[in-house]
Design a protein around this motif. Structure first.
Motif, mmCIF file in Angstrom:
data_model
loop_
_atom_site.group_PDB
_atom_site.id
_atom_site.type_symbol
_atom_site.label_atom_id
_atom_site.label_comp_id
_atom_site.label_asym_id
_atom_site.label_seq_id
_atom_site.Cartn_x
_atom_site.Cartn_y
_atom_site.Cartn_z
ATOM 1 N N LEU A 93 -24.829 -16.908 -9.805
ATOM 2 C CA LEU A 93 -24.512 -15.846 -8.865
ATOM 3 C C LEU A 93 -25.727 -14.947 -8.653
ATOM 4 C CD1 LEU A 93 -21.028 -14.711 -10.217
ATOM 5 C CD2 LEU A 93 -21.480 -16.301 -8.378
ATOM 6 N N ASN A 94 -25.857 -14.378 -7.448
ATOM 7 C CA ASN A 94 -26.884 -13.364 -7.276
ATOM 8 C C ASN A 94 -26.368 -12.047 -7.836
ATOM 9 O OD1 ASN A 94 -25.308 -11.981 -5.251
ATOM 10 N ND2 ASN A 94 -25.956 -13.541 -3.781
ATOM 11 N N LEU A 135 -23.007 -34.750 1.109
ATOM 12 C CA LEU A 135 -21.606 -34.651 0.680
ATOM 13 C C LEU A 135 -21.405 -33.526 -0.331
ATOM 14 C CD1 LEU A 135 -18.782 -36.132 0.843
ATOM 15 C CD2 LEU A 135 -19.505 -37.408 -1.185
ATOM 16 N N VAL A 136 -22.467 -33.107 -0.991
ATOM 17 C CA VAL A 136 -22.357 -32.159 -2.109
ATOM 18 C C VAL A 136 -21.871 -30.802 -1.624
ATOM 19 C CG1 VAL A 136 -23.618 -31.025 -3.973
ATOM 20 C CG2 VAL A 136 -24.188 -33.365 -3.324
ATOM 21 N N ASP A 137 -20.954 -30.215 -2.391
ATOM 22 C CA ASP A 137 -20.479 -28.855 -2.145
ATOM 23 C C ASP A 137 -21.690 -27.920 -2.081
ATOM 24 O OD1 ASP A 137 -19.333 -26.341 -2.177
ATOM 25 O OD2 ASP A 137 -17.787 -26.865 -3.640
ATOM 26 N N GLU A 152 -27.744 -25.100 -6.020
ATOM 27 C CA GLU A 152 -28.684 -24.486 -6.949
ATOM 28 C C GLU A 152 -28.619 -25.118 -8.335
ATOM 29 O OE1 GLU A 152 -28.329 -20.302 -7.083
ATOM 30 O OE2 GLU A 152 -28.671 -19.997 -4.949
ATOM 31 N N SER A 153 -27.449 -25.595 -8.731
ATOM 32 C CA SER A 153 -27.282 -26.071 -10.106
ATOM 33 C C SER A 153 -27.260 -27.585 -10.232
ATOM 34 C CB SER A 153 -25.985 -25.505 -10.693
ATOM 35 O OG SER A 153 -24.849 -26.044 -10.024
ATOM 36 N N CYS A 154 -27.197 -28.312 -9.125
ATOM 37 C CA CYS A 154 -26.945 -29.747 -9.228
ATOM 38 C C CYS A 154 -28.176 -30.520 -9.670
ATOM 39 C CB CYS A 154 -26.403 -30.304 -7.923
ATOM 40 S SG CYS A 154 -27.627 -30.463 -6.622
ATOM 41 N N ASN A 155 -27.918 -31.602 -10.386
ATOM 42 C CA ASN A 155 -28.940 -32.567 -10.788
ATOM 43 C C ASN A 155 -28.868 -33.724 -9.803
ATOM 44 O OD1 ASN A 155 -29.984 -34.999 -12.046
ATOM 45 N ND2 ASN A 155 -30.110 -33.856 -13.959
#
Length: 859
Positions: free
Chosen positions: A255-256, A769-771, A776-779
């Protein structure tokens, strides 16, 4: 002239009335010309966040009236500050105002003071008392605008957003519920290490956030106490991911800063009268407890005294005496007073000719070590740093390879030189502690005696007697065992401790026997309906957790504060005794960390009830499909959930005693525990496949639209590959944050999620397709692997789909090359006339071969 005179008189009357109204109370302020009387009048902050006025506490003990601040328009009233906590106003007229000396005062009609500030005397004309939307009551200098006094600097038992926990701020508990007087417990900052602690009385610690060798305070609480300071080192505190994802800090890294502050709206920290510091958050149905300490009897500071080992195996506080030690006060220890602790039977280093040895205690919590050393071998830690002198009481060797995780300084040998406190047997984590003791203290201090020689006749007698005793004992145990099995249903009064169950009538007994008719050794406790009604407050809506196809689910509080999810079969669910019995029998035989655990059941007339372990985070769909809560699941958490579901399915298909096909796998049937571990639930539609068989056929097709494989929906043929298909849908839903059962992904083609994923895969745009909240967090590697596996699982031909064992290998391996998927089922145009996700809706899906899919929905 007369009309003009009437108008002038009317205008003067209005001005006088307005002046009188303002002289009583303005909307959110009190001035020198106004006051707050005890007549039901209150002042309310501008944004209607908080309210100030006179009140009687809940469960009032008739001590008098108090002036306090509480949340506006919340029921029940939640008081956050009390002015006159130790001096209640008798039931006589009184008022709260700015006095002639410029100080705040609470006085009765005789002028007796019950509360006042101690500012320097000044004219009250320029002073204004204002209630802010933060809940802070501030006395302001009207000329300079400076705050002269504020309630945030003098709190009672509640910490609110905007406060700062520093050396001077303390939360002091109420004396009891209904009595705001100064209580026994204080939450404050330890001046030595700047960490929070709870004190009981003036000098006795009740709980410390670092009492067990590491900081137990979660980061989201530390961030809250610091008034959201960026200087708080997240690595110092316990990971927020160890707590419920509903906590503000559980996804704080994604989160910011403004969103972080927003996530703490309507939260508070309470030092309650029983000695617990509690973090609450307001949910739609009331205050939800997110975190508390001490969380059990062993979490209290040094509950068993020095060298006493605490455990909760018996359900409550229990203190063990370690070998080589004895209670300091034996008589008190026998009565359950363990505060005196233990002492050594013999001092260490007492026999130079006979070196000391060590008690090796696994998984122990203990206070911080006194000395840290770097050692490449345990023998070095033990011999050179502990046994070389008489000061060392215990050591722990962390291992040379793991030294980087110990305090960041490479220390792998931890030494304790003073008495050990806060010893506790720990289920997960902790140290493998080695406590130093004299050898003779363990062997026993009594002298050994030589036994006289035994004659041959005596040997024969002893042997015969022993054999007879063993045979009799074995017979007795065998009879007792079978009697217990036969009489299991008659002993139902033991199903809930302290809650005797009445004698079962014939219909109940017949139903209970039906549940158990195929397997006499299924040991599932029977709960009485009376006890369930008491635990759920007669199935109160306030206890309702949600509703599924089976029926509503309630939260029940059973004896010893045990939380259980109570699932009540609805008469309109379409399910009967067969599905009910199926779920009881199947889950009783299944034990896996990724399957929900059945704790009991109840049958009473038309009522059919199942009791499960309570899952505080509810189901997976409540997170990934919710715009607000989906941000709490970062990619690492989502990938771990995918792995957990895969392990649970592999157990059902291959590793359990039975080969189980779930047949209704979907996101709403994946429950999440307090650590966000997934657990597969709802086995009412599951089926056992005998022997080495992997498929079966059915006339009645049941399940949920969007998760059913084509061969099952069209032909009634279900297999382990049917569950694999459902699992593939779940993977794609977790990655995308979109339902396969609703939503359109391209308006010109009206694709389902499977069709949309397939189109992006063909266009080499799978990452689209990714939410978006996961970016920011995805690998990227893991995401692509998950999409690939998801598409492999939903292929149209069951023989093309991988088994769950192959799926788990593909998910876990970083080197395995994945095959390319073929076209999935149901990728064509989708038409709908209903928003329902159930097969019983009027939704119509056309498969690639243009065959209409329809089926009965049993959930």
């Amino acid at each position: 002239m007369q009309p003009a005179g009437i108008s002038l008189s009317f205008l003067l009357l209005v001005v006088l009335e307005t002046s009188n109204f303002q002289s009583c109370v303005a909307r959110d302020t009190i001035t020198s010309n106004s006051l707050l009387p005890d007549d039901g009048t209150t002042i309310i902050s501008a944004g209607k966040g908080f309210e100030l006025g006179f009140f009687d506490p809940e469960d009032n003990i008739n001590t008098g009236r108090y002036v306090g601040i509480w949340y506006y328009n919340l029921s029940p009233r939640t008081v956050v500050w009390v002015a006159n906590r130790d001096a209640p106003l008798p039931y006589v007229p009184g008022n709260f105002s700015i006095g002639e000396d410029g100080n705040l005062k609470l006085v009765d009609k005789m002028g007796t003071s019950y509360f006042n500030t101690t500012l320097e005397r000044s004219s009250p004309v320029n002073r204004i008392l204002k209630l802010l939307d933060s809940g802070n009551l501030v006395l302001i200098d009207g000329s300079s605008g400076n705050i002269l006094w504020q309630s945030f600097a003098e709190p009672t038992d509640t910490f609110l957003p905007g406060m700062t926990m520093d050396g001077g701020l303390k939360l002091v508990s109420w004396m009891a519920i209904g009595n705001p007087a100064t209580g026994s417990f204080t939450f404050e900052q330890d001046q030595e290490n700047r960490l929070p602690k709870i004190m009981k009385g003036k000098t006795a610690p009740h709980w410390k956030s670092d009492q067990s060798g590491s900081v137990e305070l979660p980061y989201f609480v530390a961030f809250f106490l610091s008034n959201f300071s960026r200087s708080v080192d997240q690595a110092t505190y316990k990971s927020s991911s160890a707590y419920s994802s509903k906590n503000p800090g559980s996804a704080i890294t994604s989160l910011n800063y403004s969103d972080e502050l927003e996530s703490y709206a309507n939260t508070r920290l309470l030092m309650n009268s029983s000695g617990e510091i509690q973090f609450y958050r307001w949910e739609q149905d009331g205050w939800s407890l997110m975190w508390k300490e001490p969380h059990d009897a062993c979490s209290v500071y040094n509950p068993c005294g020095n060298y006493g080992s605490c455990n909760l195996k018996s359900g409550g506080l229990n203190c063990d005496i370690l070998p080589g030690f004895k209670p300091v006060f034996p008589d008190a220890w026998k009565t359950g007073d363990f505060s005196g602790g233990c002492e050594r039977k013999l001092d260490i280093c007492n026999m130079p000719s006979k070196p000391d040895t060590f008690l090796n205690l696994k998984l122990m919590k203990v206070r911080k070590p006194d000395i840290l050393y770097a050692a490449d071998r345990e023998d070095t830690c033990r011999q050179e740093y502990c046994l070389s002198g008489c000061a060392c009481q215990a050591y722990y060797y962390a291992g040379f390879d793991n030294r980087s995780r110990n305090n960041g300084d490479g220390s792998s040998c931890l030494i304790w030189t003073s008495e050990l406190t806060n010893l506790q047997e720990y289920v997960d984590g902790g140290h493998n502690l080695s406590i130093r003791v004299p050898v003779s203290a363990i062997e026993g201090t009594s002298s050994k005696r030589e036994n006289p020689p035994i004659s041959g006749n005596r040997v024969t007698v002893i042997i015969v007697t022993t054999v007879i005793a063993v045979v009799l004992l074995a017979g007795t145990l065998t009879c007792s065992f079978y009697r217990r099995i036969i009489a299991k249903r008659k002993e139902t009064e033991k199903s809930i401790p302290g809650n005797p169950m009445p004698y079962l009538d014939d219909s109940e007994r017949q139903a209970a026997e039906m549940v158990d008719e195929d397997d006499k050794f299924i040991d599932v406790p029977y709960f009485s309906l009376e006890s369930i009604l008491a635990a759920t407050n007669n199935f109160s809506d306030t206890n309702k957790l949600g509703r599924g196809g089976f029926g509503p689910v309630y939260k029940g509080i059973f004896p010893e504060e045990k939380e259980i999810a109570v699932k009540r079969l609805s008469s309109h669910s379409g399910q009967g005794m067969e599905e009910f019995r199926n779920e009881v029998v199947l889950i009783a035989k299944l034990q896996h960390r990724n399957l929900v655990r059945l704790l009991g059941y109840c049958i009473k007339g038309p009522e059919k009830i199942l009791l499960y372990e309570y899952m505080p985070n509810k189901s997976l769909d409540t997170f990934i499909f919710d715009e607000g809560r989906c941000i709490l699941l970062d990619w690492n958490m989502r990938f771990n959930i995918i792995l957990g579901i895969a392990r649970g399915l592999l157990y059902l298909h291959q590793d359990s005693r039975l080969r189980i096909i779930h047949r209704d796998l979907k996101t709403s049937n994946i429950l999440l525990d307090e650590e966000m571990n997934p657990k597969i639930s709802d086995f009412g539609l599951a089926r056992i496949v005998q022997g080495k068989e992997t498929e079966a056929n059915t006339i009645k097709v049941v399940g949920t639209y969007g998760y059913m494989s084509p061969e099952y929906a069209i032909e009634g043929l279900f297999s382990v590959k049917s569950d694999v298909f459902s699992f593939g849908v779940i993977i794609l839903e977790i990655v995308s944050g979109k339902r396969n059962t609703s939503g359109f992904y391209r308006s010109e083609e009206v694709l389902s999620l499977l069709g949309y994923a397939w189109r992006l895969w063909q266009e080499r745009k799978a990452l689209d397709l990714v939410d978006k909240k996961l970016l920011e967090s995805c690998n990227g590697t893991e995401v692509m692997k998950s999409i690939n596996i998801g598409l492999l699982c939903v292929q149209d031909d069951p023989s093309d789909r991988p088994t769950m064992s192959n799926v788990l290998i593909m998910l876990s391996s970083e080197t395995t090359t994945l095959p390319s998927p073929n076209q999935p089922a149901f990728v064509g145009r989708r038409r709908t006339s209903s928003t329902s996700a159930s097969l019983s809706s009027k939704a119509e899906t056309i498969s690639i071969n243009e065959m209409t899919i329809s089926a009965e929905d049993g959930r």
